[in-house]
Design a protein around this motif. Structure first.
Motif, mmCIF file in Angstrom:
data_model
loop_
_atom_site.group_PDB
_atom_site.id
_atom_site.type_symbol
_atom_site.label_atom_id
_atom_site.label_comp_id
_atom_site.label_asym_id
_atom_site.label_seq_id
_atom_site.Cartn_x
_atom_site.Cartn_y
_atom_site.Cartn_z
ATOM 1 N N LYS A 21 9.585 -3.953 8.673
ATOM 2 C CA LYS A 21 8.463 -4.008 7.821
ATOM 3 C C LYS A 21 8.504 -2.621 6.984
ATOM 4 O O LYS A 21 8.186 -2.566 5.669
ATOM 5 C CB LYS A 21 7.321 -4.084 8.492
ATOM 6 N N TYR A 22 9.109 -1.613 7.830
ATOM 7 C CA TYR A 22 9.113 -0.274 7.103
ATOM 8 C C TYR A 22 10.124 -0.346 5.917
ATOM 9 O O TYR A 22 10.152 0.128 4.819
ATOM 10 C CB TYR A 22 9.370 0.776 8.036
ATOM 11 N N LEU A 25 9.227 -1.838 2.626
ATOM 12 C CA LEU A 25 8.428 -0.717 1.621
ATOM 13 C C LEU A 25 9.224 0.033 0.738
ATOM 14 O O LEU A 25 8.869 0.353 -0.336
ATOM 15 C CB LEU A 25 7.370 -0.026 2.534
ATOM 16 N N ALA A 37 -1.018 6.420 -1.521
ATOM 17 C CA ALA A 37 -1.353 5.159 -1.018
ATOM 18 C C ALA A 37 -0.127 4.516 -0.415
ATOM 19 O O ALA A 37 -0.049 4.071 0.596
ATOM 20 C CB ALA A 37 -2.290 4.285 -1.761
ATOM 21 N N ASP A 38 1.107 4.792 -1.198
ATOM 22 C CA ASP A 38 2.198 3.919 -0.641
ATOM 23 C C ASP A 38 2.878 5.015 0.481
ATOM 24 O O ASP A 38 3.234 4.335 1.378
ATOM 25 C CB ASP A 38 3.349 4.284 -1.990
ATOM 26 N N HIS A 39 2.602 6.043 0.558
ATOM 27 C CA HIS A 39 3.049 7.002 1.765
ATOM 28 C C HIS A 39 2.126 6.736 3.074
ATOM 29 O O HIS A 39 2.925 6.475 3.954
ATOM 30 C CB HIS A 39 3.088 8.267 1.352
ATOM 31 N N LYS A 40 1.088 6.551 2.730
ATOM 32 C CA LYS A 40 0.160 6.278 3.752
ATOM 33 C C LYS A 40 0.324 4.794 4.441
ATOM 34 O O LYS A 40 0.527 4.676 5.624
ATOM 35 C CB LYS A 40 -1.334 6.053 3.349
ATOM 36 N N ARG A 41 0.655 4.054 3.604
ATOM 37 C CA ARG A 41 1.054 2.557 3.876
ATOM 38 C C ARG A 41 2.463 2.799 4.821
ATOM 39 O O ARG A 41 2.474 1.899 5.950
ATOM 40 C CB ARG A 41 1.242 1.619 2.985
ATOM 41 N N ALA A 42 3.268 3.679 4.324
ATOM 42 C CA ALA A 42 4.580 3.507 4.887
ATOM 43 C C ALA A 42 4.524 4.198 6.422
ATOM 44 O O ALA A 42 4.873 3.882 7.499
ATOM 45 C CB ALA A 42 5.790 4.443 4.009
ATOM 46 N N PHE A 44 1.707 4.300 8.224
ATOM 47 C CA PHE A 44 1.024 3.192 9.304
ATOM 48 C C PHE A 44 1.843 2.375 9.660
ATOM 49 O O PHE A 44 1.967 1.973 10.957
ATOM 50 C CB PHE A 44 -0.379 2.780 8.691
ATOM 51 N N THR A 45 2.786 1.755 8.650
ATOM 52 C CA THR A 45 3.717 0.766 8.927
ATOM 53 C C THR A 45 4.813 1.019 10.041
ATOM 54 O O THR A 45 5.042 0.520 11.193
ATOM 55 C CB THR A 45 4.457 0.451 7.689
#
Length: 78
Positions: A21-22, A25, A37-42, A44-45
């Motif tokens: 999943k990571y 990204l 936002a992209d870094h936050k998503r990464a 958390f993932t």
């Protein structure tokens, strides 16, 4: 960056772990041009995938208690 170092450790030193999943990204902590936002998503993932691995390797409290009781029972038979 610390999470990526943990990921690298699990992949190289422990082996058998994939962080699909990571990886999907397609982001790195060094890519400063990417959005927050992209870094936050990464983050958390990757955190979720690492936590899932750790949780899968560590039995629940009840399972640990049962295993310890079995060890004690076997020691008593000796």
């Amino acid at each position: 960056m610390f999470l990526v170092q943990l990921k690298d450790y699990f992949e190289k030193e422990v082996g058998g772990y994939e962080f699909s999943k990571y990886g999907q990204l397609n982001i790195s902590p060094l890519q400063i041009h990417r959005s927050k936002a992209d870094h936050k998503r990464a983050i958390f993932t990757l955190s979720n995938e690492i936590a899932s691995l750790v949780a899968a390797d560590e039995p629940s409290g009840l399972a640990r208690t049962a295993a310890r009781m079995e060890q004690l029972a076997q020691m008593d038979n000796k």
